[in-house]
Design an enzyme around this catalytic site. Sequence first.
Site: not given
Ligand code: PEP
Length: 248
Positions: A9-10, A233-234, A212
Amino acid sequence: MRQTVAAGNWKMNKTPSETRALIAELAPLVKDAKNKVIVCPTAVCLPAAVEAAKGTNILVGAQNLYFEDKGAFTGEISADMLLDLGVSYVIIGHSERRQYFAETDETVNKKVLKALEKGLNPIICVGESLEQREQGITADLVRMQVKIALQGVSAEQAKTVIIAYEPIWAIGTGKTATTEQAEEVCKTIRDCICELYCADVAEAVIIQYGGSVNAGNSAELFSQANIDGGLVGGASLKAADFAVIANS
Ligand code: PEP
């Protein structure tokens, strides 16, 4: 055996040209990935993503859709528009959309129904806040979110959905749920689907963990019986890191 899926998920990152560059960098690194690989850039970058992913094993998903077919809904994007672009997945009900853009369990359900009607594969996000976890209502809340999201969804359709368990307190915070916490809630979701449909459907549904996920923790998380990959995400914005996750 369920297929494991790594979806990136960008969020609101990357321009169209940066999208092309990131996919070009990622493609050779994930060409033999064990997991299905999906990238979900922002809507304006979807044409660039579809173009760049052609001839690779990378699939493209959107971050949202609207539940009406067409009409006076300024700023919204329909399922047909996504399909016409070559998009095959769509994230629905991400906690950031619930928090900042007033998405509710009911709008999530309408979007899920529209995506399925049109042949898009929904990635439905559910998960609790820190306060809700501390109140001991995680399982109740997540079960309710799943039940409402799947209202009116047939057993055959339910087999094609992906559910992403994403504890809100773990998203973008660097604070991952422990493997036990993630597995416990993913199992709760699978049990809930078994109650709603049957064991066959529960066995087929892909349940991801998100929050995360990174190159260092993905292998352990994805090795759990009820965790079929991750929504990332990140770490999905860095080709090398996302490649490790996709190969986990
Ligand atoms: C997300 O955006 O769905 C997500 C899990 O973000 P991150 O991996 O940055 O926590």
